[in-house]
Design a protein around this motif. Structure first.
Motif, mmCIF file in Angstrom:
data_model
loop_
_atom_site.group_PDB
_atom_site.id
_atom_site.type_symbol
_atom_site.label_atom_id
_atom_site.label_comp_id
_atom_site.label_asym_id
_atom_site.label_seq_id
_atom_site.Cartn_x
_atom_site.Cartn_y
_atom_site.Cartn_z
ATOM 1 N N SER B 335 0.919 -1.109 0.428
ATOM 2 C CA SER B 335 0.572 0.448 0.202
ATOM 3 C C SER B 335 1.107 1.261 0.315
ATOM 4 N N ARG B 336 2.494 0.794 -0.388
ATOM 5 C CA ARG B 336 3.234 2.182 0.147
ATOM 6 C C ARG B 336 3.983 2.266 -1.694
ATOM 7 N N PRO B 337 4.980 2.985 -2.233
ATOM 8 C CA PRO B 337 5.410 3.168 -3.295
ATOM 9 C C PRO B 337 6.707 1.451 -2.988
ATOM 10 N N TYR B 338 7.383 1.003 -4.137
ATOM 11 C CA TYR B 338 7.705 -0.464 -3.595
ATOM 12 C C TYR B 338 9.135 0.226 -2.827
ATOM 13 N N LEU B 339 9.873 1.272 -2.837
ATOM 14 C CA LEU B 339 10.872 1.642 -1.639
ATOM 15 C C LEU B 339 10.600 1.970 -0.540
ATOM 16 N N TRP B 340 9.590 2.107 -0.498
ATOM 17 C CA TRP B 340 9.334 2.577 0.921
ATOM 18 C C TRP B 340 9.850 1.434 2.314
ATOM 19 N N ARG B 341 9.369 0.161 1.844
ATOM 20 C CA ARG B 341 10.516 -0.771 2.712
ATOM 21 C C ARG B 341 11.383 -0.723 3.012
ATOM 22 N N PHE B 342 12.104 -0.120 2.333
ATOM 23 C CA PHE B 342 13.251 -0.269 2.291
ATOM 24 C C PHE B 342 13.549 0.788 2.878
ATOM 25 N N TRP B 343 13.049 2.265 2.318
ATOM 26 C CA TRP B 343 13.920 3.240 3.261
ATOM 27 C C TRP B 343 13.202 3.315 4.962
ATOM 28 N N ARG B 344 12.827 2.391 5.063
ATOM 29 C CA ARG B 344 11.911 1.865 6.682
ATOM 30 C C ARG B 344 13.119 1.389 7.264
ATOM 31 N N LYS B 345 13.949 0.989 6.037
ATOM 32 C CA LYS B 345 14.722 -0.395 7.395
ATOM 33 C C LYS B 345 17.075 0.512 6.726
ATOM 34 N N LEU B 346 16.168 0.737 6.971
ATOM 35 C CA LEU B 346 17.955 2.050 6.299
ATOM 36 C C LEU B 346 18.689 2.458 7.937
ATOM 37 N N PRO B 347 20.250 1.826 8.375
ATOM 38 C CA PRO B 347 20.621 1.764 9.484
ATOM 39 C C PRO B 347 21.190 2.809 9.937
ATOM 40 N N PRO B 348 20.651 3.307 11.337
ATOM 41 C CA PRO B 348 21.566 3.987 11.801
ATOM 42 C C PRO B 348 23.079 4.896 12.119
ATOM 43 N N HIS B 349 23.424 5.614 12.612
ATOM 44 C CA HIS B 349 25.343 5.658 12.033
ATOM 45 C C HIS B 349 26.211 4.829 13.038
ATOM 46 N N GLY B 350 26.708 3.998 12.421
ATOM 47 C CA GLY B 350 28.014 3.401 14.046
ATOM 48 C C GLY B 350 27.131 0.888 12.800
ATOM 49 N N LYS B 351 25.898 1.330 12.364
ATOM 50 C CA LYS B 351 24.842 0.253 11.958
ATOM 51 C C LYS B 351 25.277 -0.065 10.873
ATOM 52 N N ILE B 352 25.173 -1.771 10.541
ATOM 53 C CA ILE B 352 24.744 -2.360 9.143
ATOM 54 C C ILE B 352 24.056 -2.621 8.946
ATOM 55 N N ALA B 353 23.654 -2.369 7.722
ATOM 56 C CA ALA B 353 22.047 -3.162 7.468
ATOM 57 C C ALA B 353 22.757 -4.076 6.184
ATOM 58 N N ILE B 354 21.644 -5.248 5.770
ATOM 59 C CA ILE B 354 22.889 -6.674 5.289
ATOM 60 C C ILE B 354 20.723 -6.696 4.686
ATOM 61 N N PHE B 355 20.925 -6.718 3.611
ATOM 62 C CA PHE B 355 19.251 -6.820 2.749
ATOM 63 C C PHE B 355 19.729 -8.297 1.454
ATOM 64 N N ASP B 356 19.215 -9.325 2.762
ATOM 65 C CA ASP B 356 18.932 -10.397 1.295
ATOM 66 C C ASP B 356 17.748 -10.160 0.402
ATOM 67 N N ARG B 357 18.688 -10.446 -0.262
ATOM 68 C CA ARG B 357 17.473 -9.309 -1.805
ATOM 69 C C ARG B 357 17.310 -8.166 -1.338
ATOM 70 N N SER B 358 16.527 -7.084 -2.470
ATOM 71 C CA SER B 358 16.770 -5.845 -1.956
ATOM 72 C C SER B 358 15.846 -5.835 -2.910
ATOM 73 N N TRP B 359 15.585 -4.184 -2.642
ATOM 74 C CA TRP B 359 14.922 -3.232 -4.089
ATOM 75 C C TRP B 359 15.296 -3.537 -5.226
ATOM 76 N N TYR B 360 16.149 -4.154 -6.375
ATOM 77 C CA TYR B 360 16.289 -4.712 -7.428
ATOM 78 C C TYR B 360 15.422 -6.416 -7.406
ATOM 79 N N GLY B 361 14.573 -6.180 -7.174
ATOM 80 C CA GLY B 361 13.475 -7.472 -7.478
ATOM 81 C C GLY B 361 12.793 -6.458 -7.916
ATOM 82 N N ARG B 362 12.637 -5.358 -8.129
ATOM 83 C CA ARG B 362 11.678 -4.675 -8.981
ATOM 84 C C ARG B 362 11.998 -4.928 -10.752
ATOM 85 N N VAL B 363 13.428 -4.697 -10.859
ATOM 86 C CA VAL B 363 13.862 -4.777 -11.950
ATOM 87 C C VAL B 363 14.512 -6.441 -12.072
#
Lengths: 505, 505
Positions: B335-363
């Motif tokens: 119910s939101r733009p496809y990038l929304w769920r990834f924006w919400r998971k952006l890491p704060p400073h000092g942290k790592i976010a690891i995406f096992d598959r990603s926004w590239y699913g669209r293409v």
């Protein structure tokens, strides 16, 4: 309790390798099974002597399990958003969905352990903290969140030896924290605190495992084994409900649909403006900037909830409130305990959260439509009282309005909605269907009023056949509540769980 | 542009009442229709001269529409969580779902308006801000988020008169803020800033409405009318794509499944330990505590993404990363733009976010499985480059790994999974089905590598037929990136939109 762990047992290297191979396969098997079934969340609470290697053990668990579905939930000092909400908010807020695993550092045991570590701990306080924990964990278990608790332990001598060994090597010295060093000095107090916490919160549905931690292999094998035991268990079916919150229930308020008097349009508008002004004024008070307000609206369809809400919000700065219309939970919400979606919407200081229908759905629509089993909705009364008590203890006022409308007036309003150009959207087939269950809803709401009108969060029964009087009564109640916030004392006698301000524990 | 509004038009009282009655019915009708269809989110951006009565107008809109589905999104000073993310994060984070309406105070126009208000505004900067805004709004429109923008305006004289009138009455004096008083003095600059902002960002899919604001009724009617016009529009079908980000695309990296060399177990383990140590060390650097890292893993099934991720996380403190396994979006996310769920998971400073598959699913999967139209996945390349540029400009490093496995090696791994006790869970019918579309996936991934390997976020193509070499290459890249963070300069030439630190504007 700790006698075995304090012998600092050592598992033979070869034996450890063999056990590890077996444990890893079974951990993965059960992790994937849980993911597929998506029936239970597993929360692993990490506690124990500082410097016993908790971090290493958990790191290892992440390697042995599929880490994509294991979430580390680490809680340290309260941040600003957390400090404005009840102590449990941070834990609710980060609860993983069913199927997944969370590892909790800095858990809800912080306050109990801190008190139990004092030179002269307050027995009554500790008992209160333990009751809060036990109620919380019983509720989680009943809602499909399994809690297992690990206490990492070793002898004082082994602790000393381990710390010194780590410090000597520059490559490992960074692993030793100030808390670890302090743990040497305060070892006996930490040990006693562990004993107290474990004794007071050991439950069949939320077991403690003591993990011997002097030896790396032993610690790893015991940790994995405890988690595996937890994963192997089917969802708990018989939860021993813990001592409910000692709630002062008020007599259920009297229900009357017709107000004692009717009121003319002019008087109504003058009074409306008066109460809206008082609300606007009270919202700007200094006192309110340090507390918050939760408004709950329940009532039959067409009882006038939406109209009343609009009369309140007209008096408010649009930035100061959120309205939450509540309908059936979506899949995302159903993968957590039913109170989860409401916890997430608790207002920060200076704000109002307005619930158009609420958590009372569990004892109203879910009961009547048999979406919840009798056992489930019956335990909800205590759970809800407990939830609201936590809000009140935190300085959040909770005002609950039951809008009582007569069956005849409801019919009149339905018919009006059918014909009015800007009300027809409000009427659905569901409304007519619900009307056929009028008596069932009446019984359910009566139980609700009897079981959840508490001293800390009483129900206001509003005669709603006359919309004007209903709105005025509601606005008056809101204004009065906001104005009284100045001298408002948390009404509930059980103190909130002490907010933890220490580092990870 | 403002000539009509600066005549300070007045609507006759009676006419206003009549218009109001009609507007309210139609507002509600369209609001409910939108809710039922749940195809579009409406965002109303509020801007204009301070002291023109923006707050009152929006309050009124809340009364005229059903406020349960109207969300006020007010953004002031950046809080700590926001300051650690790209400027647009706060807006993404609070985007209402389709069907609902959001009213945005303190919007993404803040930086442009602030620059345009300066005595000597920087033309190039303003143009850059406008391009960022235009790309953002075009993307929103294409994704079902309709943006309309209201500029509240009045003549300088009327502004003065209104402010003085409010100040004189103690009941209304509180409505006048310091910004309102300042607006008198800086009226011409504000006016010019409005002109610039409107001229540079007026688009058919994201129109500006100028609201004459000297008179309360006039302002109310114009506001409601603008919102109604927006609500009446069907979803935009032809979006004029805005100037894409001037991206430096690198040549697509070479794809090779077999690594140039094989490696023995002992060497592998020594090297693994070496790179893990360097990663652990780099994570503790002061520099990294002020930035963050995003890792993206893509590749065919069984290419070894999970195994590589586990080798990285083994080197990390469990509290320092989050792993996000990405599969089909759920209803809540759709119910939101496809990038929304990834924006919400952006890491704060000092942290790592690891995406096992990603926004590239669209293409990739969405293109191959025809879950997205060609127009949709074709515009995604620019959108993704833009997204990653914002991350990089914010100091977040983005490392993308494409794990290239040969068709023969994949088959071998599938068969191994079928028989291994702790791998059989990993193999599903989908994996076999995807294998039949090998060539389609190959084409899609080739386009992806050509269109999204940018100077600021290049793809690393990892030969993955040999798991050991693949893991070492990945670990080396992560370690090197973390270590270079010290001297790391945001690689992208377009500056990020200036983070707004002012009050609501």
């Amino acid at each position: 309790m700790f006698s075995h762990a304090e012998t600092d047992p050592v598992i033979d290297k070869d034996e450890a390798r063999e056990l590890e191979a077996d444990l890893r396969i079974r951990l993965l098997q059960h992790q994937y099974r849980r993911l597929q079934q998506a029936e239970q969340t597993l929360l692993i609470v990490v506690a124990g002597i500082d410097g016993a290697g908790k971090g290493s053990a958990i790191n290892l668990l992440n390697t042995w399990m599929d880490p994509r579905h294991v979430h580390t939930l680490a809680f340290g000092k309260l941040n600003k958003r957390e400090a404005m909400r009840p102590a449990m908010w941070r834990y609710w807020n980060s609860l993983p969905p069913k199927g997944q695993t969370g590892i909790v550092f800095g858990s809800w045991y912080g306050a109990l352990l801190a008190e139990a570590q004092r030179k002269h701990p307050d027995t009554e306080k500790m008992a209160q903290y333990a009751r809060i924990i036990n109620r919380f964990e019983a509720m989680l278990a009943a809602e499909g969140v399994q809690v297992v608790k690990l206490w990492f332990h070793l002898s004082r001598e082994a602790h000393k030896e381990r710390t010194e060994r780590l410090l000597q090597n520059p490559e490992t010295a960074w692993r030793v924290s100030r808390a670890d060093l302090k743990a040497q000095k305060r070892f006996h107090r930490l040990r006693r605190a562990g004993e107290i916490a474990i004794t007071q919160t050991l439950r069949p549905h939320a077991p403690w495992y003591i993990i011997p931690s002097a030896n790396d292999d032993t610690r790893a094998i015991h940790t994995a084994d405890a988690v595996l035991q937890a994963l192997e268990q089917p969802p708990a079916t018989r939860i021993v409900a813990d001592t409910p919150l000692p709630v002062q229930c008020l007599p259920a308020p009297e229900r009357r649909a017709a107000p004692p008097e009717r009121i003319g349009k002019d008087v109504y508008e003058a009074q409306l403006a008066h109460w809206q002004g008082r609300i606007a004024q009270a919202m700007r008070s200094r006192a309110f900037s340090e507390r918050s307000l939760v408004l709950v609206f329940e009532g039959q369809d067409a009882a006038g909830k939406g109209g009343a809400i609009r009369r309140i919000t007209a008096a408010l700065d649009v930035r100061s409130f959120d309205i939450h219309p509540v309908s059936a939970p979506n899949a995302y919400e159903r993968s957590r305990p039913y109170l989860w979606r409401f916890w997430r919407k608790l207002p920060p200081h200076g704000k109002i959260a307005i619930f158009d229908r609420s958590w009372y759905g569990r004892v109203l629509v879910e009961r009547v439509e048999r979406l919840a089993t009798p056992a489930t909705w019956q335990r909800a009364y205590d759970e809800i009282n407990d939830f609201e008590a936590q809000l009140c203890a935190n300085g959040t006022q909770v005002l609950k309005f039951w809008l009582e409308v007569s069956k005849a007036e409801q019919l009149r309003r339905f018919k009006e909605r059918e014909t009015s150009p800007f009300k027809s959207f409000k009427l659905t087939q569901d409304d007519w269907r619900n009307r056929t269950k009028w008596n069932a809803y009446r019984n359910a709401s009566q139980s609700m009023l009897e079981r959840t009108s508490t001293h800390h969060a009483p129900w206001h029964c509003i005669p709603a056949d006359d919309k004007r009087m209903a709105r005025l009564k509601i606005l008056e109640a809101v204004a009065t509540a906001l104005e009284s916030a100045d001298g408002h004392e948390p009404a509930h006698q059980e103190p909130p769980i002490q907010k933890q301000t220490s580092e990870f524990s």
